[in-house]
Write a protein that holds these residues in place. Structure first.
Motif, PDB file in Angstrom:
ATOM      1  N   ALA A 147       0.816  -1.259   0.051  1.00 51.68           N
ATOM      2  CA  ALA A 147       0.099  -0.095  -0.046  1.00 51.68           C
ATOM      3  C   ALA A 147       0.953   1.331   0.203  1.00 51.68           C
ATOM      4  N   PHE A 198      -6.408  -0.121  -2.700  1.00 53.54           N
ATOM      5  CA  PHE A 198      -5.917  -1.113  -1.465  1.00 53.54           C
ATOM      6  C   PHE A 198      -4.892  -2.144  -2.055  1.00 53.54           C
ATOM      7  N   ASP A 200      -3.250  -6.177  -1.057  1.00 50.76           N
ATOM      8  CA  ASP A 200      -3.499  -7.424  -0.414  1.00 50.76           C
ATOM      9  C   ASP A 200      -2.418  -8.307  -0.734  1.00 50.76           C
ATOM     10  N   ALA A 214      -4.359  -0.406   3.428  1.00 54.07           N
ATOM     11  CA  ALA A 214      -4.590   0.862   2.669  1.00 54.07           C
ATOM     12  C   ALA A 214      -3.588   1.935   3.415  1.00 54.07           C
ATOM     13  N   VAL A 244     -11.949  -4.805   3.362  1.00 57.11           N
ATOM     14  CA  VAL A 244     -11.184  -3.552   2.470  1.00 57.11           C
ATOM     15  C   VAL A 244     -12.015  -2.254   2.809  1.00 57.11           C
ATOM     16  N   GLN A 248      -9.713   0.871   4.399  1.00 56.96           N
ATOM     17  CA  GLN A 248      -9.747   2.134   3.714  1.00 56.96           C
ATOM     18  C   GLN A 248     -10.350   3.441   4.592  1.00 56.96           C
TER      19      GLN A 248
END
Length: 262
Positions: A147, A198, A200, A214, A244, A248
């Motif tokens: 991120a 975002f 992962d 994020a 997510v 965020q």
């Protein structure tokens, strides 16, 4: 778009604007350049620079006719680090995130090619994690690291990963073996991060566990930190989507808080 109200203390506002401008420059700059960039009268800029020079916040290079940040400005930065505002402001957000999702959460910062974990909140009865406060992991493998790396300028990213030797493996697997990583692959991964908003990772830090993260951005759009949650890799798509969105939101809230906004 809202219109900013005139400052009730214009000298203070102008002083801070000059310091903020100097902080974004690659080196000292002429007073005339500062005046032009900030749309301020040259006489005002010279007067304010003189006061800041007396207090050590600005240094004057007479041979070059330029001004740069002084030692007092550096001390402010050091004080920022000592007071650990990211940890203090981020910890309640990460704790609330863990309470909502029921999975463990963390806050980390970039430290070279590693992420350094500042906050770790463990959810009850969830799998144990390798992450903990002061633990470092290769940034390119983690959700928090990806991120933040996605927000770096290309030249900075390239400087961090000049060759294959910059990619450090945690454990041998198809996804995480350092031999499978190149700068080109990293760029593709980070482009996907930017497109989705975002980051992962799935089993690349610990087999069987996945994370989403994020970035937390400062006033220059620089990645000051990142927030992530970790969960079993067989977690439902519904919970992943919720994680997510919540991550965020937490990152955006912390971005506002470090800017002094609610």
């Amino acid at each position: 778009m809202s219109v900013r109200e005139p400052s009730k203390v214009p000298a203070a506002d102008q002083t801070l604007a000059i310091l903020a401008h100097l902080a974004t420059q690659r080196g000292p700059v002429p007073a005339a350049t500062i005046a032009h960039a900030l749309a301020l009268p040259r006489s005002t800029v010279y007067h304010l620079l003189a006061v800041m020079q007396e207090r050590g916040f600005v240094v004057h290079l007479p041979e070059e006719h330029r001004y740069g940040l002084g030692v007092a400005a550096f001390e402010l930065s050091s004080g920022f680090s000592r007071q650990q505002p990211l940890s203090r402001l981020g910890r309640p957000l990460v704790a609330a995130l863990v309470d909502r999702i029921g999975e463990s959460g963390h806050l980390a910062v970039l430290h070279g090619r590693d992420v350094l974990y500042l906050v770790e909140e463990r959810a009850p009865r969830r799998p144990s994690l390798v992450t903990d406060v002061d633990v470092r992991l290769p940034a390119y493998l983690t959700a928090t690291g990806r991120a933040m790396l996605a927000e770096l300028p290309p030249a900075q990213l390239r400087a961090l990963y000049p060759d294959r030797g910059a990619f450090e493996s945690r454990h041998p697997s198809t996804e995480s073996d350092a031999a499978d990583w190149t700068y080109g692959r990293l760029k593709r991964v980070l482009a996907d991060v930017r497109a989705r908003g975002f980051a992962d990772e799935d089993g690349e830090v610990t087999p069987g566990l996945a994370s989403v993260g994020a970035a937390v951005l400062d006033h220059l759009g620089w990645p000051a930190a990142a927030i992530a949650v970790t969960f079993p890799d067989d977690t439902s798509a519904e919970l992943r989507d919720r994680a997510v969105a919540d991550v965020q939101e937490a990152a955006a809230t912390l971005s506002r808080r470090i800017l002094g906004m609610r």
